[in-house]
Design an enzyme around this catalytic site. Structure first.
Site, PDB file in Angstrom:
ATOM      1  CG  HIS A  63      -0.667   0.244   2.431  1.00 15.75           C
ATOM      2  ND1 HIS A  63      -0.409   1.474   2.908  1.00 15.75           N
ATOM      3  CD2 HIS A  63      -0.215  -0.680   3.316  1.00 15.75           C
ATOM      4  CE1 HIS A  63       0.079   1.437   4.240  1.00 15.75           C
ATOM      5  NE2 HIS A  63       0.145  -0.015   4.652  1.00 15.75           N
ATOM      6  CD  GLU A 205      -3.011  -1.097   5.228  1.00 14.62           C
ATOM      7  OE1 GLU A 205      -2.984  -2.291   5.748  1.00 14.62           O
ATOM      8  OE2 GLU A 205      -2.716  -0.069   5.548  1.00 14.62           O
ATOM      9  CD  GLU A 206      -1.948   2.897   7.358  1.00 21.04           C
ATOM     10  OE1 GLU A 206      -2.691   2.372   8.306  1.00 21.04           O
ATOM     11  OE2 GLU A 206      -0.855   2.516   7.189  1.00 21.04           O
ATOM     12  CG  ASP A 228       1.364  -3.825   5.649  1.00 20.44           C
ATOM     13  OD1 ASP A 228       2.223  -2.799   5.934  1.00 20.44           O
ATOM     14  OD2 ASP A 228       0.416  -3.592   5.287  1.00 20.44           O
ATOM     15  CG  HIS A 311       0.802   3.986  12.030  1.00 16.85           C
ATOM     16  ND1 HIS A 311      -0.560   3.909  11.951  1.00 16.85           N
ATOM     17  CD2 HIS A 311       1.117   3.546  10.930  1.00 16.85           C
ATOM     18  CE1 HIS A 311      -1.053   3.164  11.194  1.00 16.85           C
ATOM     19  NE2 HIS A 311       0.139   2.949  10.347  1.00 16.85           N
TER      20      HIS A 311
END
Length: 344
Positions: A63, A205-206, A228, A311
């Site tokens: 992604h 995707e998030e 990922d 993140h």
């Protein structure tokens, strides 16, 4: 160096969920020499196709989107209020420099009450996004000419080399996976392979794996391989099995095709690629979940790159892990002619 340069450019670019189109020209620049054709899904997924000699279709997906923020209001003092677009811990936000992507880029800083004026009760509370503001230095009447509610915001951070092969930056989740696809494409460039290979940089995707779900229906692959990142913060938990620069993760569980993963593990062993098998008894939280149940069903694999501080704007990885994943997937593709290679 080509792959590392690509990662730096991807990391330094804006591509919050729903705004990944900002990266299209960069993807085309790097993949065009390694694929036969390039197209886009209706939601904006990048698709690079390298033709093979057989009928098998393999889709590799990573992604492209990153977590970010969104403007909700500009108050009378000129301060920008915002909300999180999924997946950012508010504790990491105060004192960050940001870029508001309005009619033009506007730089600002995230401020919060200084400790000198906090009450004893305030000091006991976790800081909330509602207590934070972005200060651009502009008055409201000037700011509303270039910034509006709905504009996206990213942390202002340039990727940086650390010691050895370690790199830090933002959006390595999951642009590291996109770079692993690129490393795979480089290996396959001058190789004869049987499957058609679809290199797909998925969108959103998030916020619910939306791109993976729709683009898989369009491509209708026989095999889907999701790439990922995975947490490598071993200092934080003894349950974490992978470490940056040491091994990559191969997932097993109901989301993963059992015969395919056996073949993938054999390939890792043959290529001397260090790996850890990690049990995923339920949802993997990745595009693999949606790829598996698209169309009439897709035999799916999940390979993950270890990363620390996920993140945040200072994610850390070791680039050799990206190369390991690229090599593993390329070697796996080169080992396949048709389904008999799996169900032999």
């Amino acid at each position: 160096m080509e792959g590392r340069e690509f990662l730096f450019k991807l990391s330094n670019s804006m591509g919050v969920s729903g705004y990944e189109h900002n990266l299209n020209s960069l993807l085309e620049e790097y993949f065009k020499g390694y694929v036969d054709e390039i197209s886009y899904g209706k939601l904006g997924d990048f698709i690079g196709i390298k033709k093979g000699r057989g009928s098998l279709k393999i889709m590799i997906a990573a992604h492209l989107d990153e977590v970010g923020l969104m403007v909700t209001e500009i108050d009378d003092r000129g301060f920008v209020h915002f909300r999180v677009i999924n997946g950012i811990d508010p504790k990491t936000l105060p004192a960050q420099e940001v870029i508001i992507h309005g009619k033009k880029e506007v730089y600002g800083v995230i401020g919060a009450k200084p400790p000198h004026i906090l009450t004893s009760e305030d000091l006991k509370k976790a800081i909330d996004v509602d207590d934070m503001l972005i200060d651009t230095g502009l008055e409201k009447d000037k700011l509303i000419e270039i910034v509006s509610p709905g504009d996206v915001i990213t942390i202002k951070r340039d990727a940086t080399n650390l010691l050895g092969d370690f790199i830090t930056g933002k959006a390595f989740d999951d642009r590291a996976g996109v770079c692993a696809m690129f490393e795979c494409a480089k290996i396959l460039k001058d190789c004869e392979h049987y499957p058609d290979v679809y290199f797909v940089a998925t969108v959103m995707e998030e916020v619910g794996h939306k791109g993976a779900r729709t683009v898989t229906n369009v491509i209708n692959p026989d095999i889907g391989i999701a790439i990922d990142v995975t947490s490598a913060d071993k200092y934080a938990s003894d349950d974490i099995l992978v470490e940056c620069g040491k091994n990559i993760k191969i997932a097993v569980g109901p989301n993963i095709h059992p015969e395919l993963v056996e073949k993938l593990i054999e390939t890792a062993q043959e290529q001397d690629i260090p790996y850890k098998i990690v049990a995923e008894p339920g949802r993997t939280g990745t595009d693999a979940w949606d790829i598996q149940v698209s169309g009439e069903g897709v035999a799916t694999l999940l390979v993950s790159i270890p990363i620390k501080y996920m993140h945040t704007s200072v994610e850390v990885l070791n680039y050799t892990d990206i190369e390991k994943v690229g090599k593993l997937i390329a070697s796996f593709i080169l080992s396949l002619k048709d389904w008999s290679d799996i169900y032999a």
